[in-house]
Structures are given as structure tokens and as C-alpha cells.
Scaffold this active site. Structure first.
Site, PDB file in Angstrom:
ATOM      1  N   HIS A 102       0.810  -1.228   0.000  1.00  0.00           N
ATOM      2  CA  HIS A 102       0.000   0.000   0.000  1.00  0.00           C
ATOM      3  C   HIS A 102       0.843   1.278   0.000  1.00  0.00           C
ATOM      4  O   HIS A 102       0.508   2.242  -0.665  1.00  0.00           O
ATOM      5  CB  HIS A 102      -0.949   0.017   1.205  1.00  0.00           C
ATOM      6  CG  HIS A 102      -2.067  -0.982   1.096  1.00  0.00           C
ATOM      7  ND1 HIS A 102      -1.832  -2.336   1.030  1.00  0.00           N
ATOM      8  CD2 HIS A 102      -3.405  -0.820   1.024  1.00  0.00           C
ATOM      9  CE1 HIS A 102      -2.989  -2.968   0.927  1.00  0.00           C
ATOM     10  NE2 HIS A 102      -3.959  -2.076   0.916  1.00  0.00           N
ATOM     11  N   LYS A 147      -9.270  14.159  -9.952  1.00  0.00           N
ATOM     12  CA  LYS A 147      -9.803  13.319 -11.040  1.00  0.00           C
ATOM     13  C   LYS A 147      -9.101  11.961 -11.009  1.00  0.00           C
ATOM     14  O   LYS A 147      -8.254  11.644 -11.853  1.00  0.00           O
ATOM     15  CB  LYS A 147      -9.644  14.013 -12.399  1.00  0.00           C
ATOM     16  CG  LYS A 147     -10.571  13.424 -13.465  1.00  0.00           C
ATOM     17  CD  LYS A 147     -10.727  14.354 -14.639  1.00  0.00           C
ATOM     18  CE  LYS A 147     -11.491  13.735 -15.795  1.00  0.00           C
ATOM     19  NZ  LYS A 147     -12.845  13.314 -15.495  1.00  0.00           N
ATOM     20  N   GLU A 180     -23.204  16.111  -8.179  1.00  0.00           N
ATOM     21  CA  GLU A 180     -22.955  16.117  -9.627  1.00  0.00           C
ATOM     22  C   GLU A 180     -23.369  14.768 -10.185  1.00  0.00           C
ATOM     23  O   GLU A 180     -23.722  13.854  -9.435  1.00  0.00           O
ATOM     24  CB  GLU A 180     -21.477  16.383  -9.908  1.00  0.00           C
ATOM     25  CG  GLU A 180     -20.561  15.323  -9.325  1.00  0.00           C
ATOM     26  CD  GLU A 180     -19.079  15.579  -9.549  1.00  0.00           C
ATOM     27  OE1 GLU A 180     -18.722  16.252 -10.525  1.00  0.00           O
ATOM     28  OE2 GLU A 180     -18.283  15.063  -8.740  1.00  0.00           O
TER      29      GLU A 180
HETATM   30  N1  PDD Z   1     -15.948  12.841 -16.820  1.00  0.00           N
HETATM   31  N2  PDD Z   1     -17.913  15.212 -12.827  1.00  0.00           N
HETATM   32  C1  PDD Z   1     -17.397  13.976 -12.937  1.00  0.00           C
HETATM   33  C2  PDD Z   1     -17.527  13.045 -11.785  1.00  0.00           C
HETATM   34  C3  PDD Z   1     -16.734  13.602 -14.115  1.00  0.00           C
HETATM   35  O1  PDD Z   1     -16.196  12.372 -14.216  1.00  0.00           O
HETATM   36  C4  PDD Z   1     -16.639  14.526 -15.192  1.00  0.00           C
HETATM   37  C5  PDD Z   1     -15.930  14.173 -16.470  1.00  0.00           C
HETATM   38  C6  PDD Z   1     -17.221  15.799 -15.034  1.00  0.00           C
HETATM   39  C7  PDD Z   1     -17.135  16.838 -16.118  1.00  0.00           C
HETATM   40  O2  PDD Z   1     -15.808  17.314 -16.248  1.00  0.00           O
HETATM   41  P1  PDD Z   1     -15.265  17.849 -17.651  1.00  0.00           P
HETATM   42  O3  PDD Z   1     -16.171  18.954 -18.065  1.00  0.00           O
HETATM   43  O4  PDD Z   1     -13.890  18.314 -17.351  1.00  0.00           O
HETATM   44  O5  PDD Z   1     -15.310  16.690 -18.631  1.00  0.00           O
HETATM   45  C8  PDD Z   1     -17.826  16.108 -13.839  1.00  0.00           C
HETATM   46  C9  PDD Z   1     -15.197  12.376 -17.975  1.00  0.00           C
HETATM   47  C10 PDD Z   1     -15.714  12.933 -19.266  1.00  0.00           C
HETATM   48  C11 PDD Z   1     -15.133  10.864 -17.939  1.00  0.00           C
HETATM   49  O6  PDD Z   1     -14.913  10.341 -16.846  1.00  0.00           O
HETATM   50  O7  PDD Z   1     -15.264  10.218 -18.974  1.00  0.00           O
END
Ligand code: PDD
Length: 287
Positions: A102, A147, A180
Site C-alpha cells: 500500500h 480526477k 454532480e
Molecule cells: N468525466 N464530474 C465527474 C464526476 C466527471 O467524471 C466529469 C468528467 C465531469 C465533467 O468534467 P469535464 O467537463 O472536465 O469533462 C464532472 C469524464 C468525461 C469521464 O470520466 O469520462
């Protein structure tokens, strides 16, 4: 030429591209990613995506796999090899390969993978009818601003949506407030035409589409509130929509099987989508 992927310094046929079984991304989801839209040959908001990648890496103390200039070069070379003009570029950085343990490995090098995918424009049906969304409890950790590739609650939420005949699931915190979607940011338009989206704290991913759309909304002079909103408020809203790098701006017309507004895509939503499409159209091809 078959589609190629970039894996740790090499361009390989996509079908054969692979990482080591002891990559920490595979074993621990110890990594981060970005999805950068490509529209008419332009990488949309590339620097904002790379800023967010830097930030995600920094928060998890994963080293940069290469300089920003080198990342941009590899992105363009992969786009060129794959003839990508509309779709997205996926980049993933993990803490690297090391015997499973880990704690951080002492001498692993970060692993970088890039792929591209073509995307068709959104269908007239989706734009004309809007999308269905359900709500699910937000079961994630409290650093959703990173992310990370650790997406179990997101995939369970998305699967629940699919099984309910919906496109997306809006995640709801313990106070009944929408955070979200599972892969998109959530927006409503109130009865008095204010655009509302949750403020960017650790509870949501600060979407790049969200950031750019906020700027366009301010520029166009629409009324805007960055704040929490409840499921009840969303159900009573005039309009609802979602944003992401692959959805751009898409209308929502049902929330938990209840029509939003008059059940048709909202007028303001349509305008905001158009502003966003015009913005992408105005970008120059990434050389
Ligand atoms: N997803 N919220 C979450 C949890 C996300 O995974 C994403 C993006 C967004 C929107 O972020 P952005 O506008 O930067 O794409 C919000 C990407 C597209 C994916 O996981 O495929």
C-alpha cells in the site's frame, strides 16, 4: 493503419497495448486521468485540462510523467497517427509499477497511457427530447475534486441509471443536495431564469466544460448562482442540463421520472449549448 495507443514511451497498436499487472493503477486505482475533447481537430481547453492533471497529480503526490510540452507533443502525434478530428484524447497517469504494497514505492516511475476515441455528434433525438436522469446517494469520498481513476461509486451510479432507462445519475449528498452526475456536472435553471450549479469545493469535480461555460454565461450576462441545490429544487426547476467533455451541454427533461419544466429541452439550455458549440467552433486546429 490500425488505431494506436501511447504506452510508457511507445506507440503500439491499440489492440495489443497493455500495462504491467503490477501497475498501481490496476491494483489500487492509484492514478489520475483526463479526457480532453477534440473538436474539428482542436484540443478543447487543453491547458485547463493539463492544469487539472497537474493539480490531481500534486494532490496525490504522483510525479509528472513528462513535461507539459512533451505531453502536448505526444497528444498531437497520437491524434495524427489515429486521424482524430472529432472525439477525445484520454490520458492516464498512475504511480507506476511496483510489488503490491500500500505505501508509496520508493523508486517507481509514473506510468503514462494515452488513447484516442472518435465520437459522433449527439443525435437529433437526444437534443430534441432531452435526457432522463435519476438520483442516487453520493457514496464517494470527500476529495471528488481530484480526477482519480478510482470510480466505483460512479460506475455503480451510471449502471443504476442505465438499468432505469436513464442517461445519468445525479448523486445526492446527506443533506439532500445534488453534488454532480457520475461523469458530468449538474445544472438547473430556476423559474426566474437563474442558472444554478454547485460551487466547486471538494464535493465535485470542477469540470473544464463547467469552467468554460461559466465564463460564457458571465460574458453573455445571464444570471448565475454557484451554490448547492436540492433534489426538490431541481424537480421544481424550469430547466435542467448537464455538462462534460463528451456531452458538452445536454438538456435534461426528466428527473426521477418527473418532467422538468414543460418536459421539453429548455430554451436557455439550448442557447447555452449553442454558445458552447460556437466557442468550440472558434478554436484553431491543434497543430
Ligand atoms: N468525466 N464530474 C465527474 C464526476 C466527471 O467524471 C466529469 C468528467 C465531469 C465533467 O468534467 P469535464 O467537463 O472536465 O469533462 C464532472 C469524464 C468525461 C469521464 O470520466 O469520462
Amino acid at each position: 493503419m490500425p488505431r494506436q495507443a501511447y504506452v510508457n514511451g511507445r506507440y503500439l497498436p491499440h489492440r495489443e497495448a497493455a500495462v504491467h499487472i503490477e501497475d498501481r493503477g490496476y491494483q489500487f486505482a492509484d492514478g489520475v486521468y483526463e479526457v480532453v475533447p477534440v473538436f474539428n481537430g482542436a484540443l478543447v481547453d487543453e491547458d485547463l485540462h493539463l492544469d487539472r492533471l497537474d493539480r490531481s497529480l500534486g494532490e496525490l503526490r504522483i510525479a509528472q510523467p513528462m513535461s507539459r510540452a512533451a505531453l502536448k507533443l505526444v497528444s498531437r502525434e497520437l491524434m495524427r497517427r489515429n486521424g482524430l478530428s472529432n472525439g477525445f484524447l484520454y490520458m492516464q497517469v498512475t504511480r507506476g509499477v511496483a510489488p503490491r504494497d500500500h505505501k508509496f514505492p520508493t523508486n517507481a516511475r509514473p506510468a503514462l497511457v494515452m488513447t484516442t476515441r472518435q465520437m459522433k455528434p449527439h443525435s437529433e433525438q437526444v437534443l430534441g427530447e432531452g435526457l432522463k436522469v435519476i438520483t442516487v446517494p453520493d457514496q464517494r469520498w470527500d476529495r471528488c475534486d481530484i480526477k482519480s481513476v478510482s470510480l466505483l461509486p460512479n460506475i455503480l451510479g451510471k449502471q443504476a441509471a442505465v438499468e432505469a432507462g436513464a442517461y445519468e445519475a445525479w448523486q445526492v449528498d446527506r443533506d439532500g443536495m445534488v453534488t454532480e452526475g457520475t461523469s458530468t456536472n449538474a445544472w438547473i435553471v430556476t423559474q426566474d431564469n437563474k442558472v444554478v450549479t454547485r460551487d466547486a469545493t471538494h464535493s465535485i469535480l470542477n469540470g473544464i466544460t463547467r469552467i468554460t461555460l461559466l465564463e460564457l454565461i458571465r460574458k453573455e450576462g445571464y444570471e448565475l448562482e454557484e451554490r448547492c441545490f436540492s433534489v426538490e429544487e431541481a424537480k421544481a426547476a424550469r430547466e435542467a442540463f448537464l455538462t462534460s467533455s463528451t456531452s458538452f451541454v445536454l438538456p435534461i427533461t426528466q428527473l426521477d421520472a418527473k418532467p422538468i419544466g414543460n418536459g421539453h429541452p429548455g430554451i436557455l439550455t439550448g442557447k447555452l449549448r449553442q454558445h458552447y458549440m460556437d466557442y468550440m467552433q472558434s478554436l484553431r486546429k491543434s497543430a
